[in-house]
Scaffold this motif. Sequence first.
Motif, mmCIF file in Angstrom:
data_model
loop_
_atom_site.group_PDB
_atom_site.id
_atom_site.type_symbol
_atom_site.label_atom_id
_atom_site.label_comp_id
_atom_site.label_asym_id
_atom_site.label_seq_id
_atom_site.Cartn_x
_atom_site.Cartn_y
_atom_site.Cartn_z
ATOM 1 N N MET A 196 0.830 -1.202 0.000
ATOM 2 C CA MET A 196 0.000 0.000 0.000
ATOM 3 C C MET A 196 0.867 1.256 0.000
ATOM 4 O O MET A 196 0.593 2.218 -0.740
ATOM 5 C CB MET A 196 -0.928 0.008 1.203
ATOM 6 C CG MET A 196 -2.318 -0.492 0.848
ATOM 7 S SD MET A 196 -3.158 -1.178 2.282
ATOM 8 C CE MET A 196 -3.328 0.275 3.288
ATOM 9 N N THR A 197 1.939 1.238 0.812
ATOM 10 C CA THR A 197 2.834 2.395 0.872
ATOM 11 C C THR A 197 3.486 2.645 -0.482
ATOM 12 O O THR A 197 3.546 3.771 -0.972
ATOM 13 C CB THR A 197 3.924 2.162 1.939
ATOM 14 O OG1 THR A 197 3.310 1.634 3.108
ATOM 15 C CG2 THR A 197 4.652 3.445 2.276
ATOM 16 N N VAL A 198 3.945 1.542 -1.090
ATOM 17 C CA VAL A 198 4.599 1.690 -2.398
ATOM 18 C C VAL A 198 3.607 2.224 -3.425
ATOM 19 O O VAL A 198 3.914 3.127 -4.217
ATOM 20 C CB VAL A 198 5.191 0.327 -2.851
ATOM 21 C CG1 VAL A 198 5.696 0.411 -4.289
ATOM 22 C CG2 VAL A 198 6.321 -0.093 -1.931
ATOM 23 N N GLU A 199 2.375 1.707 -3.389
ATOM 24 C CA GLU A 199 1.341 2.173 -4.334
ATOM 25 C C GLU A 199 1.082 3.672 -4.164
ATOM 26 O O GLU A 199 0.979 4.416 -5.141
ATOM 27 C CB GLU A 199 0.053 1.393 -4.104
ATOM 28 C CG GLU A 199 -0.532 0.885 -5.400
ATOM 29 C CD GLU A 199 -1.279 -0.423 -5.195
ATOM 30 O OE1 GLU A 199 -2.168 -0.446 -4.329
ATOM 31 O OE2 GLU A 199 -0.917 -1.415 -5.871
ATOM 32 N N GLN A 200 0.999 4.052 -2.865
ATOM 33 C CA GLN A 200 0.789 5.484 -2.575
ATOM 34 C C GLN A 200 1.923 6.317 -3.159
ATOM 35 O O GLN A 200 1.696 7.374 -3.765
ATOM 36 C CB GLN A 200 0.750 5.709 -1.063
ATOM 37 C CG GLN A 200 -0.646 5.702 -0.485
ATOM 38 C CD GLN A 200 -0.594 5.803 1.039
ATOM 39 O OE1 GLN A 200 0.411 6.224 1.600
ATOM 40 N NE2 GLN A 200 -1.685 5.416 1.684
ATOM 41 N N ALA A 201 3.138 5.795 -2.993
ATOM 42 C CA ALA A 201 4.312 6.527 -3.487
ATOM 43 C C ALA A 201 4.245 6.671 -5.007
ATOM 44 O O ALA A 201 4.523 7.741 -5.560
ATOM 45 C CB ALA A 201 5.586 5.796 -3.067
ATOM 46 N N ILE A 202 3.846 5.578 -5.685
ATOM 47 C CA ILE A 202 3.753 5.621 -7.155
ATOM 48 C C ILE A 202 2.727 6.681 -7.584
ATOM 49 O O ILE A 202 2.975 7.540 -8.429
ATOM 50 C CB ILE A 202 3.363 4.245 -7.717
ATOM 51 C CG1 ILE A 202 4.504 3.241 -7.470
ATOM 52 C CG2 ILE A 202 3.061 4.326 -9.207
ATOM 53 C CD1 ILE A 202 4.128 1.806 -7.785
ATOM 54 N N GLY A 224 3.513 10.078 -9.447
ATOM 55 C CA GLY A 224 2.890 10.327 -10.742
ATOM 56 C C GLY A 224 2.326 11.741 -10.812
ATOM 57 O O GLY A 224 2.294 12.364 -11.872
ATOM 58 N N ARG A 225 1.876 12.200 -9.644
ATOM 59 C CA ARG A 225 1.305 13.543 -9.626
ATOM 60 C C ARG A 225 2.389 14.592 -9.337
ATOM 61 O O ARG A 225 2.088 15.736 -9.027
ATOM 62 C CB ARG A 225 0.211 13.616 -8.554
ATOM 63 C CG ARG A 225 -1.082 12.962 -9.049
ATOM 64 C CD ARG A 225 -2.269 13.304 -8.174
ATOM 65 N NE ARG A 225 -2.585 12.198 -7.265
ATOM 66 C CZ ARG A 225 -2.465 12.262 -5.948
ATOM 67 N NH1 ARG A 225 -2.064 13.361 -5.377
ATOM 68 N NH2 ARG A 225 -2.761 11.223 -5.210
ATOM 69 N N GLY A 226 3.639 14.170 -9.355
ATOM 70 C CA GLY A 226 4.770 15.090 -9.153
ATOM 71 C C GLY A 226 4.986 15.467 -7.710
ATOM 72 O O GLY A 226 5.733 16.396 -7.416
ATOM 73 N N GLY A 227 4.381 14.710 -6.768
ATOM 74 C CA GLY A 227 4.532 15.023 -5.341
ATOM 75 C C GLY A 227 5.841 14.482 -4.776
ATOM 76 O O GLY A 227 6.600 13.774 -5.449
ATOM 77 N N ASP A 228 6.063 14.769 -3.496
ATOM 78 C CA ASP A 228 7.291 14.316 -2.816
ATOM 79 C C ASP A 228 7.037 12.931 -2.219
ATOM 80 O O ASP A 228 6.104 12.736 -1.432
ATOM 81 C CB ASP A 228 7.643 15.333 -1.718
ATOM 82 C CG ASP A 228 8.956 14.974 -1.058
ATOM 83 O OD1 ASP A 228 9.670 14.082 -1.594
ATOM 84 O OD2 ASP A 228 9.273 15.564 0.002
ATOM 85 N N VAL A 229 7.849 11.964 -2.605
ATOM 86 C CA VAL A 229 7.627 10.589 -2.131
ATOM 87 C C VAL A 229 8.637 10.168 -1.068
ATOM 88 O O VAL A 229 8.632 9.037 -0.612
ATOM 89 C CB VAL A 229 7.681 9.576 -3.303
ATOM 90 C CG1 VAL A 229 6.509 9.788 -4.236
ATOM 91 C CG2 VAL A 229 9.000 9.690 -4.045
ATOM 92 N N GLN A 230 9.490 11.066 -0.642
ATOM 93 C CA GLN A 230 10.548 10.760 0.310
ATOM 94 C C GLN A 230 10.012 10.083 1.577
ATOM 95 O O GLN A 230 10.474 9.008 1.966
ATOM 96 C CB GLN A 230 11.267 12.074 0.662
ATOM 97 C CG GLN A 230 12.414 11.931 1.639
ATOM 98 C CD GLN A 230 13.649 11.356 0.971
ATOM 99 O OE1 GLN A 230 13.664 11.118 -0.251
ATOM 100 N NE2 GLN A 230 14.673 11.090 1.756
ATOM 101 N N ALA A 231 8.998 10.708 2.184
ATOM 102 C CA ALA A 231 8.462 10.188 3.456
ATOM 103 C C ALA A 231 7.878 8.800 3.257
ATOM 104 O O ALA A 231 8.067 7.895 4.092
ATOM 105 C CB ALA A 231 7.398 11.145 3.980
ATOM 106 N N LEU A 232 7.194 8.593 2.148
ATOM 107 C CA LEU A 232 6.579 7.283 1.876
ATOM 108 C C LEU A 232 7.661 6.213 1.673
ATOM 109 O O LEU A 232 7.522 5.078 2.136
ATOM 110 C CB LEU A 232 5.684 7.360 0.637
ATOM 111 C CG LEU A 232 4.354 8.086 0.861
ATOM 112 C CD1 LEU A 232 3.651 8.349 -0.454
ATOM 113 C CD2 LEU A 232 3.462 7.265 1.794
#
Length: 457
Positions: free
Chosen positions: A252-258, A262-270
């Motif tokens: 789920m975390t990885v999916e959220q990160a993807i 995809g929306r150009g957000g920051d995925v560092q925390a995830l």
Amino acid sequence: MHRARLLRSTPFRLALAFSLLFILAFLAAGVVTYQFLKRDLAAALDASVRQTYSVVASTYAPDDLEDLMAAVETYARLNNGEDSIFLLSDATGKRLAGNVAPFAAPDGLSTIDAGAIGQKGDDRIRILAGTVGGNRLVVGESYAETDDLEHIALMSFGWASVVIAILACGGGAFLAARAQRRLDGIEKAMADVSAGNLARRIPLAGNGDDIDVVTGHMNQALDRLSGLVEGMRQVSADIAHDLKTPLNRLRMTVEQAIEHGGRGGDVQALLIDAREESDRINATFEALLRISQIEAGARKARFRPVDLGDTMASVAEIYGGVAEDNGQTLDFSPRPDAPSMIHGDRELLTQLFVNLVENAITHCPPMTAIRLALQAGPEGFAASVRDDGPGIPEAERELVFRRLYRLDKSRTTSGSGLGLSLVKAIADLHGAAITIEDRQPGLGITLLFPPHPQGQS
Ligand SMILES: Nc1ncnc2c1ncn2[C@@H]1O[C@H](COP(=O)(O)OP(=O)(O)O)[C@@H](O)[C@H]1O
Ligand SMILES: [Mg+2]
């Protein structure tokens, strides 16, 4: 049973060999006895002939043949059957008295055929011939009686042999069949087990004999085997089930990160979350492996004398601060003043007490008093970790030692449910019995360690 199989059967081969040996021994004994009997009967016949001869000869007085002739006549008349012969003849070979026609007989003992001197029957006759006052005296006795006795002995021996042979073979076959049936029972049961039916046990005869003892051990081994297999099955199922949750979380975390990326957000925390989750999964696997390794028992080779009181004291010292930070108290009392030596692995024992103390700190609220204690008794050392926290409900007291098992209310605390499994594995490795008690309130876990075999050295 098939013939080839019958010949390969140990009980049948033993019974056959033993019967043959027995029959041979009986035959040998019989032959020896028969030879002795034959010799004794022949000696007895010779003695009897000699005695009759000397009694008859003693009636002769020098220059008086009358008495001797009368004696020979009387004996001949008395023994008119074919059993005995008497003959007195003069120097020219003319018969003076007796019950047979004159014939030439050598001096001393000899054997002749009855037919050769015109007697009836086909017996042989033992004769003794000699000279009495210039005349020839011959006394003879038939072998008929001796032969009869020999025949009776031979017949009884023959029949006895037949009876013995039947008994030996029959009895041997009966006993062999009984032993074979039990071996067949073992074979069938083991074949069943090999085929996968682990619940199958070998039937016992119940008489406590050696086969029963071996069978009992085999059944015990089967008990242990099926217990282990059942345990493995259970553990695999539990592990698969329990690891699904963290793996789903990771996914789920990885999916959220993807999605986020995809929306150009920051995925560092995830990503950091994902790394932490996989670290936890890794740690769980490592702990599972560690438990299996300990259960395999290889570490027993590293056992040394360990002071149990010393080990507990250092754990109490290190965790005293942690408990204090948590608003709890941790003390070791009574602290033994004498060394308490056991045979073990100090690192594992430290891990054991750390797990128990950590559990008390984690699963009990602030203000809890945690107490370590060690007592020496005749069966060994009783080491316990007690608290006055919420405890474990009766129904779950056995389950908490299972891998990955956690009480529902503990799901929010950190941990993987492997702490007590490791405690159990280490305790088993050290031959220590675990008891878990309800202290109302609180939990008490006591381990009874056997003392060091070399005493308090
Ligand atoms: N001292 C204790 N007081 C109350 N509950 C405990 C205590 N120790 C263990 N437990 C319960 O037993 C469960 C299994 O313990 P453990 O195997 O150490 O797993 P973990 O601590 O990782 O949850 C814990 O989840 C907890 O619910
Ligand atoms: Mg724990």
